[in-house]
Design a protein around this motif. Structure first.
Motif, PDB file in Angstrom:
ATOM      1  N   ALA A 213      35.301  44.146  26.283  1.00  0.00           N
ATOM      2  CA  ALA A 213      34.756  43.982  27.629  1.00  0.00           C
ATOM      3  C   ALA A 213      35.838  44.132  28.691  1.00  0.00           C
ATOM      4  N   ILE A 214      36.980  43.474  28.504  1.00  0.00           N
ATOM      5  CA  ILE A 214      38.020  43.567  29.535  1.00  0.00           C
ATOM      6  C   ILE A 214      38.678  44.942  29.539  1.00  0.00           C
ATOM      7  N   GLY A 215      38.733  45.586  28.371  1.00  0.00           N
ATOM      8  CA  GLY A 215      39.312  46.923  28.311  1.00  0.00           C
ATOM      9  C   GLY A 215      38.521  47.914  29.134  1.00  0.00           C
ATOM     10  N   LEU A 216      37.195  47.881  28.992  1.00  0.00           N
ATOM     11  CA  LEU A 216      36.361  48.765  29.794  1.00  0.00           C
ATOM     12  C   LEU A 216      36.386  48.360  31.261  1.00  0.00           C
ATOM     13  N   ALA A 217      36.341  47.046  31.507  1.00  0.00           N
ATOM     14  CA  ALA A 217      36.353  46.572  32.886  1.00  0.00           C
ATOM     15  C   ALA A 217      37.625  47.017  33.597  1.00  0.00           C
ATOM     16  N   PHE A 218      38.743  46.962  32.899  1.00  0.00           N
ATOM     17  CA  PHE A 218      40.015  47.371  33.498  1.00  0.00           C
ATOM     18  C   PHE A 218      39.923  48.808  33.993  1.00  0.00           C
ATOM     19  N   GLN A 219      39.358  49.688  33.174  1.00  0.00           N
ATOM     20  CA  GLN A 219      39.282  51.096  33.559  1.00  0.00           C
ATOM     21  C   GLN A 219      38.256  51.330  34.653  1.00  0.00           C
ATOM     22  N   VAL A 220      37.123  50.634  34.579  1.00  0.00           N
ATOM     23  CA  VAL A 220      36.116  50.779  35.629  1.00  0.00           C
ATOM     24  C   VAL A 220      36.713  50.389  36.978  1.00  0.00           C
ATOM     25  N   VAL A 221      37.420  49.268  37.014  1.00  0.00           N
ATOM     26  CA  VAL A 221      38.039  48.822  38.258  1.00  0.00           C
ATOM     27  C   VAL A 221      39.123  49.805  38.699  1.00  0.00           C
ATOM     28  N   ASP A 222      39.898  50.336  37.751  1.00  0.00           N
ATOM     29  CA  ASP A 222      40.888  51.356  38.098  1.00  0.00           C
ATOM     30  C   ASP A 222      40.230  52.545  38.798  1.00  0.00           C
ATOM     31  N   ASP A 223      39.094  52.982  38.272  1.00  0.00           N
ATOM     32  CA  ASP A 223      38.383  54.115  38.863  1.00  0.00           C
ATOM     33  C   ASP A 223      37.868  53.784  40.257  1.00  0.00           C
ATOM     34  N   VAL A 224      37.374  52.559  40.424  1.00  0.00           N
ATOM     35  CA  VAL A 224      36.909  52.127  41.746  1.00  0.00           C
ATOM     36  C   VAL A 224      38.066  52.102  42.733  1.00  0.00           C
ATOM     37  N   LEU A 225      39.195  51.532  42.309  1.00  0.00           N
ATOM     38  CA  LEU A 225      40.350  51.446  43.195  1.00  0.00           C
ATOM     39  C   LEU A 225      40.914  52.831  43.522  1.00  0.00           C
ATOM     40  N   ASP A 226      40.904  53.727  42.550  1.00  0.00           N
ATOM     41  CA  ASP A 226      41.404  55.076  42.789  1.00  0.00           C
ATOM     42  C   ASP A 226      40.590  55.771  43.881  1.00  0.00           C
ATOM     43  N   ALA A 227      39.302  55.387  43.955  1.00  0.00           N
ATOM     44  CA  ALA A 227      38.417  56.009  44.943  1.00  0.00           C
ATOM     45  C   ALA A 227      38.408  55.293  46.283  1.00  0.00           C
ATOM     46  N   ARG A 282      42.588  30.395  30.065  1.00  0.00           N
ATOM     47  CA  ARG A 282      43.451  31.447  30.605  1.00  0.00           C
ATOM     48  C   ARG A 282      42.870  32.842  30.334  1.00  0.00           C
ATOM     49  N   LEU A 283      42.283  33.040  29.171  1.00  0.00           N
ATOM     50  CA  LEU A 283      41.661  34.330  28.892  1.00  0.00           C
ATOM     51  C   LEU A 283      40.481  34.582  29.831  1.00  0.00           C
ATOM     52  N   ARG A 284      39.712  33.553  30.129  1.00  0.00           N
ATOM     53  CA  ARG A 284      38.612  33.716  31.086  1.00  0.00           C
ATOM     54  C   ARG A 284      39.150  34.055  32.467  1.00  0.00           C
ATOM     55  N   GLU A 285      40.198  33.370  32.862  1.00  0.00           N
ATOM     56  CA  GLU A 285      40.780  33.633  34.184  1.00  0.00           C
ATOM     57  C   GLU A 285      41.373  35.045  34.267  1.00  0.00           C
ATOM     58  N   LEU A 286      41.912  35.529  33.160  1.00  0.00           N
ATOM     59  CA  LEU A 286      42.435  36.893  33.160  1.00  0.00           C
ATOM     60  C   LEU A 286      41.318  37.918  33.265  1.00  0.00           C
ATOM     61  N   ALA A 287      40.173  37.645  32.657  1.00  0.00           N
ATOM     62  CA  ALA A 287      39.014  38.530  32.828  1.00  0.00           C
ATOM     63  C   ALA A 287      38.628  38.600  34.299  1.00  0.00           C
ATOM     64  N   ASP A 288      38.642  37.449  34.956  1.00  0.00           N
ATOM     65  CA  ASP A 288      38.337  37.419  36.387  1.00  0.00           C
ATOM     66  C   ASP A 288      39.370  38.231  37.176  1.00  0.00           C
ATOM     67  N   LEU A 289      40.638  38.064  36.840  1.00  0.00           N
ATOM     68  CA  LEU A 289      41.714  38.774  37.533  1.00  0.00           C
ATOM     69  C   LEU A 289      41.549  40.281  37.378  1.00  0.00           C
ATOM     70  N   ILE A 290      41.245  40.741  36.170  1.00  0.00           N
ATOM     71  CA  ILE A 290      41.107  42.160  35.897  1.00  0.00           C
ATOM     72  C   ILE A 290      39.992  42.782  36.733  1.00  0.00           C
ATOM     73  N   VAL A 291      38.883  42.071  36.862  1.00  0.00           N
ATOM     74  CA  VAL A 291      37.730  42.617  37.573  1.00  0.00           C
ATOM     75  C   VAL A 291      37.866  42.461  39.078  1.00  0.00           C
ATOM     76  N   GLN A 292      38.487  41.391  39.526  1.00  0.00           N
ATOM     77  CA  GLN A 292      38.510  41.089  40.954  1.00  0.00           C
ATOM     78  C   GLN A 292      39.794  41.531  41.648  1.00  0.00           C
ATOM     79  N   ARG A 293      40.706  42.194  40.916  1.00  0.00           N
ATOM     80  CA  ARG A 293      41.971  42.625  41.517  1.00  0.00           C
ATOM     81  C   ARG A 293      41.743  43.699  42.576  1.00  0.00           C
ATOM     82  N   LYS A 294      42.695  43.820  43.476  1.00  0.00           N
ATOM     83  CA  LYS A 294      42.619  44.778  44.581  1.00  0.00           C
ATOM     84  C   LYS A 294      43.635  45.910  44.439  1.00  0.00           C
ATOM     85  N   ALA A 295      44.409  45.868  43.338  1.00  0.00           N
ATOM     86  CA  ALA A 295      45.421  46.922  43.131  1.00  0.00           C
ATOM     87  C   ALA A 295      45.724  47.041  41.654  1.00  0.00           C
TER      88      ALA A 295
END
Length: 295
Positions: A213-227, A282-295
């Motif tokens: 879940a976090i692996g895919l989320a990381f890339q989805v957010v990367d794509d959003v940020l790239d755009a 901490r793992l839950r908080e990192l999931a939040d960080l991955i999805v809610q990051r701005k960079a």
């Protein structure tokens, strides 16, 4: 500052110190190569993979010496992949972590060797873990090798390079990113856990679901940020995927559906951790960080 922020800054600072200690000094021959290795690895990055190693290690009481080696090894693999990814024969980028990429700061041949050397250094560092049984060290080395190679990160990168200008289905895009990005994130989680104990099938399954879940989320957010973000915010060239005609979640799904998918994946990650209770905070908080990051 929250307890999570304190913990994160402590891990990031400790990882920076460990990485420096696990690298040859820049005054050791060959000095140019060693200086370039340090340039590529130190002084930048979010250290998401070391954070995942330490957060997973906290589930099972892993000792700090083993965690430091596992975290350093996976970050060395990640850094080598970035150095190679930025080279002209691949993504051809001039900016990484807010500074010139290695082939710009040095030269292409040095950048190639930096990647090769960091990969070797990662396995040297991890294989020297002596606080846990040798059989588990071997399992960790094999796990990192699988996550890094053609069945993991390198395989995903190969698919990515072959997909420029090609229309991919959502399933094909997901498969590519599960290899290119997700495999090393999964390895970070499982390496941290293995630093503490041999895992049961149930424990490994739950961690795999979380990591997917976090692996895919990381890339989805990367794509959003790239755009949506600029180069100064990202520390790398913004809009490059669109300019290179590469398939992304945004190009296939659209911007808002991509954001919704990232949020769904965040909730999936939380659900996967339910069997671990509060130890997985901490793992839950990192999931939040991955999805809610701005960079």
């Amino acid at each position: 500052m929250s307890a999570f922020d304190d913990w994160m800054k402590t891990v990031q600072a400790g990882s920076e110190n460990d990485l420096s200690g696990f690298l040859p000094s820049s005054d050791v021959i060959p000095t140019k190569l060693h200086a370039a290795m340090r340039y590529a690895l130190l002084g930048g990055g979010k250290r998401v993979r070391p954070l995942l190693v330490y957060a997973a290690g906290a589930l099972f009481g892993a000792d700090s010496a083993t965690l430091s080696r596992a975290a350093a090894a996976v970050e060395m693999i990640h850094a080598y992949s970035l150095v190679h990814d930025d080279m002209p024969c691949m993504d051809d980028d001039e900016l990484r972590r807010g500074k010139p990429t290695v082939h710009i700061a040095y030269d292409e041949a040095t950048a190639l060797l930096v990647g090769d050397a960091l990969q070797s250094q990662a396995f040297m560092v991890l294989s020297a873990a002596d606080q846990i049984p040798p059989a588990r060290v071997l399992a960790m080395v094999r796990l990192l090798g699988e996550a890094s190679g053609s069945a993991g990160m390198c395989g995903g990168q190969a698919i990515d390079l072959d997909s420029v200008g090609v229309s991919l289905t959502l399933e094909q895009l997901e498969r590519m990113h599960q290899l290119k990005t997700g495999a090393l994130l999964r390895a970070s989680v499982v390496l941290g856990a293995l630093a503490g104990k041999d895992l049961s099938d149930e424990e490994l399954s739950a961690l795999n679901v979380y990591a997917r879940a976090i692996g895919l989320a990381f890339q989805v957010v990367d794509d959003v940020l790239d755009a949506t973000a600029d180069s100064a915010t990202l520390g790398k060239t913004a809009g490059k995927d669109a300019a290179d005609n590469k398939p992304t979640y945004v190009s296939i799904l659209g911007l808002e559906p991509s954001r919704a998918l990232a949020e769904k994946l965040r909730l999936d990650a939380h659900a996967a951790l339910a069997p671990f209770g509060e130890k997985a905070l901490r793992l839950r908080e990192l999931a939040d960080l991955i999805v809610q990051r701005k960079a």
